[in-house]
Scaffold this active site. Structure first.
Site, mmCIF file in Angstrom:
data_model
loop_
_atom_site.group_PDB
_atom_site.id
_atom_site.type_symbol
_atom_site.label_atom_id
_atom_site.label_comp_id
_atom_site.label_asym_id
_atom_site.label_seq_id
_atom_site.Cartn_x
_atom_site.Cartn_y
_atom_site.Cartn_z
ATOM 1 N N TYR A 157 33.412 -20.505 19.296
ATOM 2 C CA TYR A 157 31.942 -20.380 19.278
ATOM 3 C C TYR A 157 31.445 -19.878 17.908
ATOM 4 O O TYR A 157 30.350 -20.206 17.471
ATOM 5 C CB TYR A 157 31.471 -19.466 20.412
ATOM 6 C CG TYR A 157 30.060 -19.765 20.869
ATOM 7 C CD1 TYR A 157 29.708 -21.013 21.358
ATOM 8 C CD2 TYR A 157 29.077 -18.787 20.793
ATOM 9 C CE1 TYR A 157 28.411 -21.287 21.768
ATOM 10 C CE2 TYR A 157 27.770 -19.056 21.211
ATOM 11 C CZ TYR A 157 27.460 -20.302 21.693
ATOM 12 O OH TYR A 157 26.176 -20.564 22.098
ATOM 13 N N LYS A 164 23.334 -16.629 18.066
ATOM 14 C CA LYS A 164 22.801 -16.266 19.385
ATOM 15 C C LYS A 164 22.536 -14.757 19.480
ATOM 16 O O LYS A 164 21.604 -14.330 20.158
ATOM 17 C CB LYS A 164 23.766 -16.691 20.498
ATOM 18 C CG LYS A 164 23.841 -18.192 20.721
ATOM 19 C CD LYS A 164 22.513 -18.784 21.160
ATOM 20 C CE LYS A 164 22.672 -20.206 21.641
ATOM 21 N NZ LYS A 164 21.370 -20.913 21.757
HETATM 22 P P1 NAD Z 1 21.345 -30.367 24.065
HETATM 23 O O1 NAD Z 1 22.138 -31.006 22.982
HETATM 24 O O2 NAD Z 1 20.903 -31.204 25.180
HETATM 25 O O3 NAD Z 1 20.082 -29.589 23.465
HETATM 26 C C1 NAD Z 1 20.065 -29.057 22.166
HETATM 27 C C2 NAD Z 1 18.745 -29.472 21.570
HETATM 28 O O4 NAD Z 1 18.534 -28.862 20.294
HETATM 29 C C3 NAD Z 1 18.647 -30.996 21.360
HETATM 30 O O5 NAD Z 1 17.544 -31.503 22.074
HETATM 31 C C4 NAD Z 1 18.415 -31.127 19.873
HETATM 32 O O6 NAD Z 1 17.567 -32.205 19.537
HETATM 33 C C5 NAD Z 1 17.758 -29.784 19.570
HETATM 34 N N1 NAD Z 1 17.742 -29.474 18.146
HETATM 35 C C6 NAD Z 1 18.789 -29.260 17.312
HETATM 36 N N2 NAD Z 1 18.339 -29.090 16.044
HETATM 37 C C7 NAD Z 1 16.980 -29.190 16.098
HETATM 38 C C8 NAD Z 1 15.943 -29.127 15.124
HETATM 39 N N3 NAD Z 1 16.202 -28.924 13.823
HETATM 40 N N4 NAD Z 1 14.649 -29.277 15.537
HETATM 41 C C9 NAD Z 1 14.368 -29.507 16.842
HETATM 42 N N5 NAD Z 1 15.295 -29.581 17.803
HETATM 43 C C10 NAD Z 1 16.590 -29.436 17.426
HETATM 44 O O7 NAD Z 1 22.294 -29.172 24.602
HETATM 45 P P2 NAD Z 1 22.002 -27.955 25.603
HETATM 46 O O8 NAD Z 1 23.335 -27.465 25.988
HETATM 47 O O9 NAD Z 1 21.018 -28.348 26.625
HETATM 48 O O10 NAD Z 1 21.378 -26.855 24.642
HETATM 49 C C11 NAD Z 1 20.138 -26.214 24.903
HETATM 50 C C12 NAD Z 1 20.225 -24.722 24.638
HETATM 51 O O11 NAD Z 1 21.081 -24.143 25.620
HETATM 52 C C13 NAD Z 1 20.814 -24.355 23.283
HETATM 53 O O12 NAD Z 1 20.132 -23.213 22.787
HETATM 54 C C14 NAD Z 1 22.244 -23.995 23.643
HETATM 55 O O13 NAD Z 1 22.842 -23.134 22.700
HETATM 56 C C15 NAD Z 1 21.995 -23.295 24.960
HETATM 57 N N6 NAD Z 1 23.165 -23.094 25.814
HETATM 58 C C16 NAD Z 1 23.956 -24.145 26.169
HETATM 59 C C17 NAD Z 1 25.057 -23.925 26.970
HETATM 60 C C18 NAD Z 1 25.980 -25.054 27.353
HETATM 61 O O14 NAD Z 1 27.105 -24.807 27.779
HETATM 62 N N7 NAD Z 1 25.552 -26.300 27.252
HETATM 63 C C19 NAD Z 1 25.357 -22.625 27.435
HETATM 64 C C20 NAD Z 1 24.512 -21.582 27.087
HETATM 65 C C21 NAD Z 1 23.415 -21.815 26.263
#
Ligand code: NAD
Length: 257
Positions: A157, A164
């Site tokens: 990570y 984060k």
């Molecule tokens: P995802 O890839 O579907 O979403 C990530 C989003 O970030 C995408 O829509 C992407 O377009 C956007 N993004 C990246 N750079 C950008 C920029 N410069 N401007 C605008 N948008 C931008 O993946 P996800 O897992 O749904 O991620 C969403 C959130 O959840 C993130 O903050 C991620 O860290 C967090 N998260 C995910 C998990 C997991 O296991 N998937 C766990 C905990 C937290």
């Protein structure tokens, strides 16, 4: 009456139907909230458009969160179309692949800056831009997405864990700053879910398996469960809660050994 009838929100971070942002959007829309969606770049436009068009009355706008002019344009348009804003969902994160895969000590300066700009600073910039519209109706609710790797070291990570940690601290500082104006700011710390962003983490499949084996509920969290927890934190059901990072991880975080 639906919980969010007559309310409006904006969702940053839908990339496809597996996105956590989309799960939250569906829960909010189910309770009657009118939504604006943003997408990052033309590459994602068509996919986000086909999802957002399933929710009647929604708006679709381009926004790269590193670009202040695009942020201003988005909130200008939301102001014109909605006249107010009750909710902001920040579900955005990015770090260069090599900075996630390399040993942490090798993290590049540019990668560090970019990861923090997109994954943490953007929460401050978006909250500031949302404020005037939230104050039109006496307050609002901001929600960010984070992960356990902010608190504890999780292999693979790396840089994202540090970004984060910055995001979670920003949640608390924003909550303290905006609380007097009745703007609440919270985060969900989600257990691992197989999304586009998650696939950038080396060893993600093993991580998912490990979580499911160790978590008290003996399974991985479902997207719908994160969506419903998002609904709780956005709606007035959580009106006494701000500055909080709430785990939605089937209990994984409580286990020591
Ligand atoms: P995802 O890839 O579907 O979403 C990530 C989003 O970030 C995408 O829509 C992407 O377009 C956007 N993004 C990246 N750079 C950008 C920029 N410069 N401007 C605008 N948008 C931008 O993946 P996800 O897992 O749904 O991620 C969403 C959130 O959840 C993130 O903050 C991620 O860290 C967090 N998260 C995910 C998990 C997991 O296991 N998937 C766990 C905990 C937290």
């Amino acid at each position: 009456m639906p919980l969010l009838e007559g309310r409006t929100g904006i969702i940053f971070g839908v990339a496809n139907k597996r996105s956590i942002a989309w799960a939250i959007a569906q829960s909010l829309a189910r309770e009657g909230m009118r939504l604006a969606f943003t997408y990052q770049g033309e590459r994602l436009k068509e996919g986000v458009e086909s999802l957002s068009s399933t929710i009647p009355g929604s708006l679709l706008l381009a926004c790269d969160v590193t670009n202040d002019a695009e942020i201003d344009a988005v909130f200008g348009e939301v102001g014109k179309q909605f006249g107010r804003l009750d909710a902001l969902v920040h579900s955005v994160a990015f770090a260069p692949r090599e900075d996630l895969e390399n040993e942490f000590v090798k993290t590049s300066r540019d990668g560090f800056k970019l990861a923090h700009d997109i994954s943490s600073y953007s929460l401050v910039a978006l909250s500031r831009a949302a404020m005037p519209l939230m104050l039109q109706n006496g307050g609002g609710s901001v929600l960010a997405l984070t992960y356990y790797g902010a608190e504890k070291v999780v292999e693979g990570y790396n840089l994202m864990g540090v970004a984060k940690a910055s995001l979670e601290a920003s949640v608390r500082y924003l909550a303290a700053n905006l609380g007097p104006q009745n703007i609440r700011v919270n985060a969900i710390s989600a257990g691992p879910v197989n999304t586009l962003a998650a696939r950038g983490i080396k060893g993600f499949t093993e991580m998912l398996k490990h979580h499911a084996e160790r978590a008290p509920l003996r399974r991985s969290v479902e997207l719908e469960e994160i969506g419903n927890a998002g609904l709780f934190l956005i709606s007035s059901m959580s009106s006494g809660i701000t500055g909080e990072v709430m785990f939605v991880d089937c209990g994984y975080n409580i286990i020591g050994l």
